[in-house]
Scaffold this motif. Structure first.
Motif, short mmCIF file in Angstrom:
data_model
loop_
_atom_site.label_atom_id
_atom_site.label_comp_id
_atom_site.label_asym_id
_atom_site.label_seq_id
_atom_site.Cartn_x
_atom_site.Cartn_y
_atom_site.Cartn_z
N TYR A 1 -3.24 6.55 1.73
CA TYR A 1 -2.96 5.47 0.76
C TYR A 1 -2.69 6.60 -0.92
CZ TYR A 1 -4.12 1.13 -1.45
OH TYR A 1 -4.08 -0.10 -2.22
N SER A 2 -3.20 7.36 -0.81
CA SER A 2 -2.92 8.09 -2.14
C SER A 2 -1.83 8.77 -2.16
CB SER A 2 -4.18 9.03 -2.60
OG SER A 2 -4.52 9.90 -1.81
N LYS A 3 -1.41 9.42 -0.77
CA LYS A 3 -0.28 10.38 -0.89
C LYS A 3 0.38 10.07 0.44
CE LYS A 3 -2.58 14.02 -3.38
NZ LYS A 3 -3.70 13.09 -3.57
N ARG B 1 0.76 -1.15 0.00
CA ARG B 1 0.26 -0.11 0.20
C ARG B 1 0.79 1.13 0.03
NH1 ARG B 1 -5.54 -1.37 1.59
NH2 ARG B 1 -6.04 0.60 2.48
N THR B 2 2.23 1.21 0.58
CA THR B 2 2.99 2.42 0.47
C THR B 2 3.60 2.47 -0.82
OG1 THR B 2 3.35 2.19 2.83
CG2 THR B 2 4.83 3.58 1.80
N GLN B 3 4.00 1.41 -1.53
CA GLN B 3 4.84 1.47 -2.69
C GLN B 3 3.97 2.01 -3.69
OE1 GLN B 3 6.82 -2.17 -3.28
NE2 GLN B 3 7.70 -2.22 -1.36
N ARG B 4 2.71 1.62 -3.59
CA ARG B 4 1.57 1.71 -4.74
C ARG B 4 1.59 3.25 -5.52
NH1 ARG B 4 -4.63 -0.90 -4.68
NH2 ARG B 4 -4.74 -1.00 -7.13
N ALA B 5 1.64 4.31 -4.47
CA ALA B 5 1.60 5.26 -5.21
C ALA B 5 2.84 6.28 -5.82
CB ALA B 5 1.05 6.59 -3.96
N PHE B 6 3.96 5.27 -5.50
CA PHE B 6 5.08 5.81 -6.03
C PHE B 6 5.68 5.03 -7.00
CE2 PHE B 6 5.63 8.76 -2.73
CZ PHE B 6 5.48 8.12 -1.23
N ALA B 7 4.70 3.88 -7.48
CA ALA B 7 5.42 3.02 -8.40
C ALA B 7 5.88 3.51 -9.74
CB ALA B 7 3.86 1.88 -8.74
N HIS B 8 5.51 4.64 -10.28
CA HIS B 8 5.99 5.14 -11.42
C HIS B 8 7.55 5.77 -10.99
CE1 HIS B 8 4.62 8.58 -9.42
NE2 HIS B 8 4.83 9.45 -10.38
N LEU B 9 7.89 5.67 -9.79
CA LEU B 9 9.39 6.61 -9.51
C LEU B 9 10.23 5.34 -9.09
CD1 LEU B 9 7.84 9.40 -7.29
CD2 LEU B 9 8.25 9.64 -9.68
N ARG B 10 9.99 4.08 -9.41
CA ARG B 10 10.84 2.95 -8.96
C ARG B 10 12.18 2.97 -9.96
NH1 ARG B 10 8.35 -2.36 -6.38
NH2 ARG B 10 10.58 -2.50 -5.98
#
Lengths: 143, 361
Positions: free
Chosen positions: B142-144, B50-59
């Motif tokens: 969750y979103s931010k 749930r924490t990684q999901r909002a940052f997925a595009h920044l991996r």
């Protein structure tokens, strides 16, 4: 002469940030995030005050630039200075500006009495104690 | 963290180590936030996901120098069985964002406590550590995730978070300031669904480069859309994550899962676009720089926590003086938005001296 018209003042720079763009002035009071706006003559008056020109010179300059009656401008500037002092946005200056205010800007609109628009955030309206913190409340030198 | 760190910091560090030694499932992922390396270590698979999901595009792939990396360590009380330690507040405290923000007297340590969770940022060591109590994550978290403390971390790196959208046409960034309700989310999502690239619909990182130009950075790959606004985006309804309380009326869209090729991490900013709704047909016209200054003041100065200060105002002023500003007058047809953005980017590129044009605008 009204007290507000004696001597010179300057921006309370330790507690205030200001920016003028094309005659629009935005001021932030850093202690609580209240922000202010002025345009046209108000922004010009602010710029002259921030440059520490004596208020009497500010009055004469604005009246000259805008072609407005000096007694009217004097009354308007006195009211504005009083309000800026009450809001903590200006303080008495220890010195006066060197040199004159310069030529009139090219894009002046017709003269209207300067109006200080005040925007207080919800934190103040809800009387939060203390108000929502600013980043300047969290200053850290080594970051 | 040093030996003289506040008790809360030591308690969190000890407890995280205890949870890790107890065999809790550790999930490590690497990201790039505004080009800076970040390592996120989470104990608890559900919290990690749930924490990684909002940052997925920044991996990104691991391998950056450790001393320049933001290290984030979190554990979930429910998943690990390791209880969050009692909170001993730092020296100075404020109410913020429905929670409690606190800071050490020297500003080095900043904590944010929300419901059953607490996180602390060590600004000197670039180390963030925290625990999540309970099993519920609000829509906001969750979103931010970690927004308040990340805004401070970004500020320390010279990146100012603004309440603005950011989209990109052919690699040129367009920033959309505006208070809530002005149409930022609608404009950003409509642009995305019509083929433009997306970086943000509400929180954007702005950074001034050494050459005086500005970059815009994506902070989160999410958008939150009010339930009744999905009628304008029916194709997105199936993707909405609606796990919040009923009063949280904005389901989340994890956009990297829907448009994996259209989320960008950073773009050069080429234009500022002010939004006005209610036009009969979508149209574009030049905006005065003073209007842009007012729009940023109204949308950012009260809505970002901690509140921006003099550096932010100076940066905004420089940004406004460096790129042209436009009004996007929004009509009822969303399909007109992306072409209008393209037009703005094209016209901005061809303005030889936008300052002269601005005085006539």
């Amino acid at each position: 002469m009204l007290n507000e018209l004696r001597g010179s003042f300057t921006a309370n720079s330790d507690h205030v940030a200001a920016k003028v763009i094309d005659g629009e002035l935005i001021i932030i009071r850093l202690s609580d995030g209240t922000y202010y706006s002025m345009d046209n003559a108000g922004a010009r008056v602010w710029a002259l005050i921030a440059a520490q020109h004596p208020i009497a010179d500010v009055v004469r300059t604005i009246a000259s630039w805008y072609g407005a009656a000096e007694d009217r401008v004097e009354s308007d500037v006195a009211s504005l200075v009083r309000e800026l002092l009450d809001e903590g946005l200006i303080v008495a200056a220890s010195a006066e500006a060197n040199g004159g205010p310069g030529a009139a800007p090219a894009d002046l609109e017709p003269y209207e009495a300067p109006t200080l628009h005040i925007y207080r955030d919800m934190g103040n309206l809800l009387a939060l104690d203390p108000p929502t913190p600013g980043i300047d409340d969290l200053m850290f030198g080594n970051a | 963290m040093t030996a003289d760190a506040p008790p809360l910091v030591h308690a969190l560090q000890r407890t995280f180590a205890t949870a890790a030694c107890d065999g809790a499932e550790l999930h490590v992922a690497h990201f790039s936030f505004a080009g800076r390396p970040v390592r996120l270590s989470v104990l608890g698979p559900r919290l990690a996901a749930r924490t990684q999901r909002a940052f997925a595009h920044l991996r990104r792939a691991p391998g950056e120098a450790a001393d320049r990396t933001l290290r984030i360590e979190l554990w979930d009380e429910t998943e690990t069985g390791v209880t969050c330690p009692p909170v001993v507040e730092l020296d100075r405290q404020w109410v913020a964002c429905g929670g409690a923000l606190a800071a050490s007297s020297d500003g080095r340590y900043v904590s944010f406590r929300y419901q059953d969770s607490v996180t602390v940022l060590d600004r000197a060591d670039q180390h963030m550590i925290g625990c999540r109590g309970g099993s519920y994550l609000s829509t906001g978290e969750y979103s931010k995730p970690l927004l308040v403390l990340l805004s401070i971390w970004y500020h320390d790196r010279g990146v100012q978070l603004l309440h603005a959208g950011l989209i990109s046409s052919s690699g040129s960034g367009v920033v959309l300031p505006g208070a809530s309700g002005t149409g930022k989310s609608t404009t950003s999502l409509a642009s995305l669904t019509q083929g433009l690239d997306y970086l943000s619909d509400d929180f954007t990182g702005i950074e001034r480069r050494s050459d005086g130009t500005f970059s815009g950075h994506s902070v989160y790959g999410t958008a939150c859309l009010a339930r009744d606004n999905f009628v304008r985006f029916p194709e997105l309804r199936m993707h909405a994550v609606d796990e919040g309380l009923p009063e949280e009326d904005k389901p989340i869209l994890f956009l990297s899962e829907i448009f994996p090729d259209r989320l960008r991490t950073s773009v050069p900013i080429r234009a500022i676009v002010l939004l006005r709704r209610g036009n009969d047909v979508t149209a574009v016209q030049r905006a005065r720089r003073r209007e842009a200054l007012r729009a940023f003041a109204e949308s950012t100065l009260h809505t970002v926590v901690p509140r921006p200060g003099r550096e932010a105002l100076a940066m905004l002023g420089s940004l406004i003086e460096s790129v042209p500003a436009w009004w996007l007058l929004l009509g009822p047809d969303l399909s007109d938005i992306a072409p209008a953005i393209d037009k703005i980017v094209s016209r901005s590129a061809h303005l030889d001296d936008f300052r002269m044009a601005d005085q006539g605008g």
